[in-house]
Design a protein around this motif. Structure first.
Motif, mmCIF file in Angstrom:
data_model
loop_
_atom_site.group_PDB
_atom_site.id
_atom_site.type_symbol
_atom_site.label_atom_id
_atom_site.label_comp_id
_atom_site.label_asym_id
_atom_site.label_seq_id
_atom_site.Cartn_x
_atom_site.Cartn_y
_atom_site.Cartn_z
ATOM 1 N N UNK A 12 23.957 109.425 -18.283
ATOM 2 C CA UNK A 12 23.178 108.211 -18.580
ATOM 3 C C UNK A 12 21.705 108.424 -18.242
ATOM 4 N N UNK A 13 21.448 109.171 -17.185
ATOM 5 C CA UNK A 13 20.059 109.466 -16.815
ATOM 6 C C UNK A 13 19.376 110.302 -17.887
ATOM 7 N N UNK A 57 15.316 117.931 -18.885
ATOM 8 C CA UNK A 57 15.867 119.285 -18.919
ATOM 9 C C UNK A 57 16.685 119.573 -17.657
ATOM 10 N N UNK A 58 16.184 119.103 -16.511
ATOM 11 C CA UNK A 58 16.925 119.318 -15.267
ATOM 12 C C UNK A 58 18.265 118.588 -15.298
ATOM 13 N N UNK A 59 18.259 117.331 -15.796
ATOM 14 C CA UNK A 59 19.511 116.596 -15.908
ATOM 15 C C UNK A 59 20.472 117.242 -16.880
ATOM 16 N N UNK A 60 19.958 117.751 -17.992
ATOM 17 C CA UNK A 60 20.818 118.428 -18.964
ATOM 18 C C UNK A 60 21.464 119.662 -18.357
ATOM 19 N N UNK A 65 17.588 104.614 -8.207
ATOM 20 C CA UNK A 65 18.469 103.879 -7.293
ATOM 21 C C UNK A 65 19.902 103.863 -7.805
ATOM 22 N N UNK A 66 20.077 103.654 -9.116
ATOM 23 C CA UNK A 66 21.428 103.623 -9.678
ATOM 24 C C UNK A 66 22.096 104.986 -9.582
ATOM 25 N N UNK A 67 21.360 106.054 -9.868
ATOM 26 C CA UNK A 67 21.929 107.399 -9.797
ATOM 27 C C UNK A 67 22.345 107.735 -8.374
ATOM 28 N N UNK A 68 21.541 107.319 -7.400
ATOM 29 C CA UNK A 68 21.907 107.570 -6.006
ATOM 30 C C UNK A 68 23.209 106.868 -5.650
ATOM 31 N N UNK A 69 23.359 105.613 -6.083
ATOM 32 C CA UNK A 69 24.585 104.866 -5.783
ATOM 33 C C UNK A 69 25.788 105.445 -6.513
ATOM 34 N N UNK A 70 25.596 105.884 -7.748
ATOM 35 C CA UNK A 70 26.720 106.362 -8.558
ATOM 36 C C UNK A 70 27.183 107.753 -8.162
ATOM 37 N N UNK A 71 26.315 108.565 -7.564
ATOM 38 C CA UNK A 71 26.689 109.919 -7.169
ATOM 39 C C UNK A 71 26.892 110.060 -5.665
ATOM 40 N N UNK A 72 26.696 108.965 -4.936
ATOM 41 C CA UNK A 72 26.895 109.016 -3.490
ATOM 42 C C UNK A 72 25.836 109.808 -2.753
ATOM 43 N N UNK A 73 24.627 109.869 -3.307
ATOM 44 C CA UNK A 73 23.535 110.591 -2.660
ATOM 45 C C UNK A 73 22.599 109.607 -1.960
ATOM 46 N N UNK A 74 21.646 110.143 -1.255
ATOM 47 C CA UNK A 74 20.714 109.314 -0.495
ATOM 48 C C UNK A 74 19.794 108.553 -1.437
ATOM 49 N N UNK A 75 19.666 107.262 -1.191
ATOM 50 C CA UNK A 75 18.790 106.430 -2.020
ATOM 51 C C UNK A 75 17.339 106.826 -1.806
ATOM 52 N N UNK A 76 16.487 106.684 -2.839
ATOM 53 C CA UNK A 76 15.069 107.034 -2.674
ATOM 54 C C UNK A 76 14.403 106.105 -1.674
ATOM 55 N N UNK A 77 13.533 106.617 -0.814
ATOM 56 C CA UNK A 77 12.876 105.758 0.174
ATOM 57 C C UNK A 77 11.818 104.874 -0.461
ATOM 58 N N UNK A 78 11.694 103.669 0.060
ATOM 59 C CA UNK A 78 10.628 102.738 -0.333
ATOM 60 C C UNK A 78 10.529 102.599 -1.849
ATOM 61 N N UNK A 79 11.648 102.192 -2.458
ATOM 62 C CA UNK A 79 11.662 102.054 -3.919
ATOM 63 C C UNK A 79 10.943 100.803 -4.387
ATOM 64 N N UNK A 80 10.733 99.829 -3.509
ATOM 65 C CA UNK A 80 10.101 98.579 -3.923
ATOM 66 C C UNK A 80 8.631 98.800 -4.279
ATOM 67 N N UNK A 81 8.131 97.951 -5.166
ATOM 68 C CA UNK A 81 6.733 97.983 -5.578
ATOM 69 C C UNK A 81 6.037 96.792 -4.925
ATOM 70 N N UNK A 82 5.023 97.062 -4.143
ATOM 71 C CA UNK A 82 4.367 96.005 -3.366
ATOM 72 C C UNK A 82 3.481 95.152 -4.261
#
Length: 428
Positions: A102-103, A68-71, A203-220
């Motif tokens: 796309x999101x 809903x927020x994306x819409x 991560x893709x949305x951050x790159x495509x919109x030029x916003x800050x990437x989410x911190x610590x996106x990796x899964x340990x």
């Protein structure tokens, strides 16, 4: 004398009064019985939702909220109006490119997979509220520390900018993966797929919109511990070891395409049922681990072949991925030994098509995408550290498939035949 006469009179009157006393007693009994019958029985307390149902309801509620927020972001851009102030600090206004669309499409597909058959959005909200009111079941420290996020209590403000949507997507993805470590098999696979896709999309949305990437996106990856049981227990598990060898052989013969082996999809539904799943004959943790070992062995070989054929940054990425696949192969073999299972032997080589040799980067993308259902099988059929390892490997493989240009889809790790139809972008 008077006492004697009084007792004599009572004895004379009692036979005549007895029918009256009996009638009064019967009437009292009838009144009491009618009162018992007419009093409504207390309805039974509703059964407490299982952890898997709580996790599903929470995932559906959060996915619908993000959709809903994306819409709203898409509508604001199309109308030429500015969205309301951001709910999180920082960030920029939506750029109006197709990234947010796309999101929304991805979240719509995920909501379709998370929704129970015949369940409407209002019913989903009610189920989420019920699940959030119930306390999560007790969990041992060995399983996980995850608990479903509060499903019936949405955040005060929905994400109002692309940056806020990126952060909310990443938070939701991490929660879904945490719940997947504890949920039942089929639901764990679905939650792992939803969480993986949401983290990748953040991560893709951050790159495509030029916003800050989410911190610590990796899964340990978890630190694996423990060894195979004592020798007597190993002798008792010889049948399981033999079934692992047989399953590995059957998988190799059944699938000549890349990757060379794949366990039949254990969950053919999208995982929306939290109860027992129907699995094909031979689907087991042993078979899933055997398929992972062979898949990783082929990945190592494929990267070794591709490495001399790529240049520049692609060569560096291939070398890094080769080292990662070597670690995954050793990890899968170690897990097999810990469970007293036979480790499938490594092959000297694998047949690679001409298209792979002509375009190794695209071939590596297909290779990584093909490994996703294999890890999805292991998520559904394992538990504890093995499942946590499989969840981390699923995300890692999805990340590499994106890097090489392959699309992991809205639900990576689920068989494409079980996925809902591609969701169109909702209007408004």
């Amino acid at each position: 004398m008077n006492d004697v006469s009084r007792e004599k009179r009572w004895q004379d009157h009692f036979p005549r009064l007895f029918p009256r006393y009996a009638l009064l007693a019967c009437l009292a009994l009838v009144v009491v019985s009618l009162g018992v019958v007419l009093t409504p029985a207390r309805p039974p307390e509703p059964a407490e939702p299982s952890f898997s149902e709580q996790a599903r309801a929470a995932a559906l509620t959060e996915t619908l909220r993000l959709k809903a927020a994306g819409s709203r972001l898409v509508t604001a851009v199309q109308d030429g109006s500015k969205p309301p102030p951001a709910s999180l600090d920082g960030g920029s206004e939506p750029a109006g490119n197709p990234a947010v669309e796309r999101t929304v499409t991805l979240l719509t597909t995920q909501a379709q997979a998370l929704r129970m058959p015949g369940e409407t959005d209002s019913e989903a909200a009610g189920a989420s509220a019920t699940a959030s009111d119930a306390s999560p079941p007790a969990k041992t420290a060995a399983t996980a520390t995850a608990s479903p996020s509060p499903a019936g209590t949405p955040v005060a403000q929905a994400p109002a900018t692309a940056a806020a949507l990126v952060a909310a997507l990443a938070d939701s993805g991490r929660q879904r993966l945490a719940d997947a470590a504890v949920a039942d098999g089929g639901m764990a696979r679905l939650l792992a797929a939803v969480g993986t896709a949401q983290l990748l999309r953040a991560s893709a949305l951050a790159a495509e919109t030029g916003t800050t990437a989410p911190p610590s996106a990796d899964v340990a990856f978890p630190k694996l511990s423990g060894t195979c049981a004592s020798e007597p227990a190993q002798a008792g598990s010889s049948r399981a070891t033999g079934s692992a060898e047989s399953a590995a052989g059957d998988a190799t013969a059944a699938s000549p395409a890349v990757p060379d082996a794949a366990v039949p999809d254990a969950i053919h539904s999208a995982g929306t049922q939290s109860g027992p799943e129907t699995t094909p004959a031979g689907a087991s943790e042993a078979a899933a681990l055997a398929a992972v070992v062979q898949t990783e062995a082929e990945a190592v070989y494929s990267y070794q072949v591709a490495l001399p054929r790529v240049r520049g940054a692609a060569a560096a990425s291939a070398a890094e991925a080769l080292a990662r696949h070597d670690e995954l192969l050793r990890g899968a073999e170690s897990l097999s030994r810990r469970l007293c299972l036979a480790v499938p032997p490594r092959e000297a080589g694998y047949a690679l098509g001409k298209s792979f040799l002509a375009s190794p980067a695209a071939g590596l993308g297909k290779l990584e995408a093909a490994a996703l259902p294999v890890y999805g099988d292991l998520v559904a059929l394992s538990e504890g550290e093995t499942r946590q390892w499989a969840i981390a490997a699923l995300y890692s493989s999805g990340k590499r498939s994106v890097h090489w240009g392959a699309d992991p889809g809205a639900l990576p790790g689920l068989d494409s035949a079980s996925l809902p139809s591609p969701a169109p972008l909702p209007s408004g």
